[in-house]
Design a protein around this motif. Structure first.
Motif, PDB file in Angstrom:
ATOM      1  N   PRO A   1       1.798 -28.012  -0.124  1.00 10.94           N
ATOM      2  CA  PRO A   1       2.121 -29.443  -0.202  1.00 10.94           C
ATOM      3  C   PRO A   1       0.917 -30.220  -0.726  1.00 10.94           C
ATOM      4  CG  PRO A   1       2.818 -28.536   1.907  1.00 10.94           C
ATOM      5  CD  PRO A   1       1.966 -27.490   1.253  1.00 10.94           C
ATOM      6  N   GLY A   2       1.158 -31.045  -1.730  1.00  7.50           N
ATOM      7  CA  GLY A   2       0.049 -31.791  -2.323  1.00  7.50           C
ATOM      8  C   GLY A   2       0.572 -32.951  -3.117  1.00  7.50           C
ATOM      9  N   LYS A   3      -0.201 -33.313  -4.127  1.00  4.47           N
ATOM     10  CA  LYS A   3       0.289 -34.355  -5.022  1.00  4.47           C
ATOM     11  C   LYS A   3      -0.337 -34.153  -6.389  1.00  4.47           C
ATOM     12  CE  LYS A   3      -2.961 -38.138  -4.653  1.00  4.47           C
ATOM     13  NZ  LYS A   3      -3.114 -38.147  -6.126  1.00  4.47           N
ATOM     14  N   VAL A   4       0.231 -34.808  -7.368  1.00  8.27           N
ATOM     15  CA  VAL A   4      -0.270 -34.741  -8.731  1.00  8.27           C
ATOM     16  C   VAL A   4      -1.621 -35.463  -8.797  1.00  8.27           C
ATOM     17  CG1 VAL A   4       0.795 -36.879  -9.552  1.00  8.27           C
ATOM     18  CG2 VAL A   4       0.552 -34.956 -11.122  1.00  8.27           C
ATOM     19  N   ALA A   5      -2.423 -35.153  -9.807  1.00  7.12           N
ATOM     20  CA  ALA A   5      -3.734 -35.790  -9.965  1.00  7.12           C
ATOM     21  C   ALA A   5      -3.599 -37.313  -9.995  1.00  7.12           C
ATOM     22  CB  ALA A   5      -4.393 -35.311 -11.258  1.00  7.12           C
ATOM     23  N   LEU A   6      -4.573 -37.991  -9.379  1.00  8.30           N
ATOM     24  CA  LEU A   6      -4.550 -39.449  -9.287  1.00  8.30           C
ATOM     25  C   LEU A   6      -4.276 -40.116 -10.622  1.00  8.30           C
ATOM     26  CD1 LEU A   6      -5.087 -42.084  -7.684  1.00  8.30           C
ATOM     27  CD2 LEU A   6      -7.509 -41.783  -8.198  1.00  8.30           C
ATOM     28  N   TYR A   7      -4.983 -39.684 -11.658  1.00  3.51           N
ATOM     29  CA  TYR A   7      -4.865 -40.381 -12.938  1.00  3.51           C
ATOM     30  C   TYR A   7      -3.583 -39.997 -13.682  1.00  3.51           C
ATOM     31  CZ  TYR A   7      -6.433 -36.141 -15.243  1.00  3.51           C
ATOM     32  OH  TYR A   7      -6.536 -34.863 -15.690  1.00  3.51           O
ATOM     33  N   LEU A   8      -2.831 -39.048 -13.125  1.00  4.14           N
ATOM     34  CA  LEU A   8      -1.538 -38.708 -13.713  1.00  4.14           C
ATOM     35  C   LEU A   8      -0.384 -39.374 -12.980  1.00  4.14           C
ATOM     36  CD1 LEU A   8      -2.074 -34.890 -14.379  1.00  4.14           C
ATOM     37  CD2 LEU A   8      -2.116 -36.750 -16.044  1.00  4.14           C
ATOM     38  N   GLU A   9      -0.688 -40.035 -11.858  1.00  2.00           N
ATOM     39  CA  GLU A   9       0.392 -40.622 -11.066  1.00  2.00           C
ATOM     40  C   GLU A   9       1.250 -41.559 -11.897  1.00  2.00           C
ATOM     41  OE1 GLU A   9      -0.912 -42.437  -7.454  1.00  2.00           O
ATOM     42  OE2 GLU A   9      -1.614 -40.563  -6.584  1.00  2.00           O
ATOM     43  N   GLN A  10       0.598 -42.341 -12.757  1.00  2.00           N
ATOM     44  CA  GLN A  10       1.339 -43.331 -13.539  1.00  2.00           C
ATOM     45  C   GLN A  10       2.292 -42.697 -14.543  1.00  2.00           C
ATOM     46  OE1 GLN A  10      -2.587 -44.222 -14.536  1.00  2.00           O
ATOM     47  NE2 GLN A  10      -2.141 -44.598 -16.678  1.00  2.00           N
ATOM     48  N   ASP A  11       2.045 -41.408 -14.852  1.00  2.00           N
ATOM     49  CA  ASP A  11       2.898 -40.753 -15.837  1.00  2.00           C
ATOM     50  C   ASP A  11       4.165 -40.172 -15.213  1.00  2.00           C
ATOM     51  OD1 ASP A  11       1.071 -41.338 -17.766  1.00  2.00           O
ATOM     52  OD2 ASP A  11      -0.004 -39.445 -17.543  1.00  2.00           O
ATOM     53  N   VAL A  12       4.207 -40.124 -13.893  1.00  2.00           N
ATOM     54  CA  VAL A  12       5.390 -39.575 -13.246  1.00  2.00           C
ATOM     55  C   VAL A  12       6.553 -40.537 -13.491  1.00  2.00           C
ATOM     56  CG1 VAL A  12       6.434 -38.976 -11.024  1.00  2.00           C
ATOM     57  CG2 VAL A  12       4.041 -38.393 -11.484  1.00  2.00           C
ATOM     58  N   SER A  13       7.639 -40.008 -14.003  1.00  2.00           N
ATOM     59  CA  SER A  13       8.761 -40.893 -14.360  1.00  2.00           C
ATOM     60  C   SER A  13       9.249 -41.631 -13.124  1.00  2.00           C
ATOM     61  CB  SER A  13       9.895 -40.081 -14.973  1.00  2.00           C
ATOM     62  OG  SER A  13      10.421 -39.198 -14.015  1.00  2.00           O
TER      63      SER A  13
ATOM     64  N   ILE B   1      -7.893 -38.056 -19.010  1.00  2.00           N
ATOM     65  CA  ILE B   1      -8.698 -37.894 -17.798  1.00  2.00           C
ATOM     66  C   ILE B   1      -9.524 -39.154 -17.526  1.00  2.00           C
ATOM     67  CG2 ILE B   1     -10.696 -36.783 -18.901  1.00  2.00           C
ATOM     68  CD1 ILE B   1     -10.832 -34.919 -16.425  1.00  2.00           C
ATOM     69  N   PHE B   2      -9.882 -39.897 -18.593  1.00  2.97           N
ATOM     70  CA  PHE B   2     -10.670 -41.118 -18.385  1.00  2.97           C
ATOM     71  C   PHE B   2      -9.848 -42.259 -17.798  1.00  2.97           C
ATOM     72  CE2 PHE B   2     -13.255 -38.738 -21.415  1.00  2.97           C
ATOM     73  CZ  PHE B   2     -14.472 -38.773 -20.754  1.00  2.97           C
ATOM     74  N   ASN B   3      -8.538 -42.070 -17.692  1.00  2.55           N
ATOM     75  CA  ASN B   3      -7.718 -43.073 -17.012  1.00  2.55           C
ATOM     76  C   ASN B   3      -8.032 -43.131 -15.520  1.00  2.55           C
ATOM     77  OD1 ASN B   3      -6.567 -43.595 -19.437  1.00  2.55           O
ATOM     78  ND2 ASN B   3      -4.713 -42.397 -19.057  1.00  2.55           N
ATOM     79  N   VAL B   4      -8.805 -42.165 -15.025  1.00  2.00           N
ATOM     80  CA  VAL B   4      -9.263 -42.233 -13.643  1.00  2.00           C
ATOM     81  C   VAL B   4     -10.138 -43.467 -13.427  1.00  2.00           C
ATOM     82  CG1 VAL B   4     -11.408 -40.901 -13.851  1.00  2.00           C
ATOM     83  CG2 VAL B   4     -10.019 -40.726 -11.765  1.00  2.00           C
ATOM     84  N   LEU B   5     -10.683 -44.004 -14.516  1.00  2.89           N
ATOM     85  CA  LEU B   5     -11.363 -45.305 -14.451  1.00  2.89           C
ATOM     86  C   LEU B   5     -10.273 -46.365 -14.520  1.00  2.89           C
ATOM     87  CD1 LEU B   5     -14.226 -44.502 -16.964  1.00  2.89           C
ATOM     88  CD2 LEU B   5     -14.442 -44.645 -14.482  1.00  2.89           C
TER      89      LEU B   5
END
Lengths: 256, 256
Positions: free
Chosen positions: A106-118, B72-76
């Motif tokens: 159990p986890g989650k997608v990378a922080l900076y990819l969260e916005q890309d989740v539909s 990856i720089f979207n982490v900023l």
């Protein structure tokens, strides 16, 4: 990351290989790197390994996709650094005699990819078991003793509980001591859960969760700088040690 | 990178701003970051500044494009970190009272982007003046004293020579002592020139090139770990110091 001392040292330019008896004045003992997540704290270190020395990367297709989507990782010259997709459940050899299996936790997608989740990202997304956050089963060929490396895990499941029984060694997610830690410290507004991590302490914490799992050695890794177990002599450090846990440190070496 | 002590500290979540008198337990003194190149050694450090603290990035459109191409720089978080395009020759204020101008210097595209250059990349590409490698002119509003920051420069041109005359302070490319240094040390097969850097020593080196430029203080930066000027007491260290140069070090502070 796994350490080894490769027998063959590689020259900086692929077309001009050094002979085995030649000296090369830069060397890294890393032979294989297994990625368990695509977030910055798991992959940015690769950028410091750009000295054209040979090593192999192993990860799920989803995590390799993160590298592929960021051309900056092309600084790892493909002549020297291979990227190897590992399907969940497959057992493969990453170095001579050392075998791994990746499994989702159990986890989650990378922080900076969260916005890309539909459809956006919500608290409910935390805890999904996907290829994005995985644990590693490690063992030597012909040896029944097994170690696990699980630096991120949002909760203990029955499946994971059963899997870890009677293992020799478990490295486990030690990010936070308690769930509201970063909020209490004034360093963040997210709970440990929201970040995809279960706490050490409390009824829902990892110390309790491991209480009835038979594991010879338990080592906390991936410890956040707000976690009081990092402080020598703290009550929290005593608590984890009394519960049979060790706090990992830079340069730690363990042998099964 | 430029240091400042911002008056306003920002809360970790944009929608819940801390009041000015509230304490926030994480803080960075960085207020503005000026990027002079898109290669890993110039941009990867941004990934360690992902604590949702406010700062502004300034760079040419070509260098910002490198960030844009790497998610990856979207982490900023864009709520806290702005990316500001600066055209060559424009003068802009990056922090209250501190003004910069970016200008191209002979250099080369980032190593990992070389393969993307149409028609391949050749030695002849080194030394082109583009938006990919730039120097920074720094000065305070209303102050005629000028400092320059030029961490990568493949050769001294007449234009650059004239520009630097009568400046107060120049930080300059100190990557290698001599052109074949990495080959001699067994750490690489590329010359300094091929990497886009002029040497310190020799007739074509930067010490000679600065010999008839009137600069009050000259400081070498961007020094490779093969460069013997890093060794206290080395003949090369003595040589640069006798030529009026200082070797930069971590934590160095300078005031005009």
């Amino acid at each position: 990351m796994l350490n080894c001392s490769p027998d063959i040292r590689e020259q900086i330019v692929a077309t001009t290989a050094l002979q085995p008896n030649q000296q090369y004045n830069r060397h890294s003992p890393l032979g294989a790197i297994v990625l368990t997540n695509g977030d910055v704290d798991h992959i940015a270190g690769l950028l410091t390994l750009r000295e054209k020395q040979r090593f192999n990367i192993f990860a799920t297709p989803a995590i390799l996709e993160v590298l592929d989507q960021n051309p900056i990782f092309n600084v790892l010259d493909s002549e020297f650094v291979s990227r190897n997709a590992v399907e969940l459940g497959d057992e493969i050899e990453v170095m001579p005699g050392l075998r791994i299996e990746l499994f989702s936790v159990p986890g989650k997608v990378a922080l900076y990819l969260e916005q890309d989740v539909s459809g956006g990202f919500s608290e409910a997304e935390v805890g999904r078991e996907t290829e994005d956050t995985v644990g590693v089963k490690l063992h030597s060929a012909g040896d029944h003793r097994v170690a696990y490396y699980i630096p991120g895990c949002a909760m203990m499941t029955d499946t994971l509980h059963s899997r870890l029984q009677q293992s020799e060694l478990v490295f486990f997610d030690g990010t936070v001591w308690h769930n509201e830690e970063m909020i209490d410290h004034g360093t963040g507004l997210k709970t440990g859960q929201r970040m995809g991590h279960m706490s050490m302490a409390g009824d829902a914490g990892s110390m309790c969760a491991f209480d009835d799992i038979d594991v010879k050695r338990k080592v906390y890794v991936h410890i956040n700088n707000t976690n009081p177990v990092l402080i020598d002599g703290s009550q929290e450090r005593k608590d984890v040690e009394q519960n049979g846990w060790t706090i990992a440190y830079d340069g730690m070496e363990l042998a099964l």
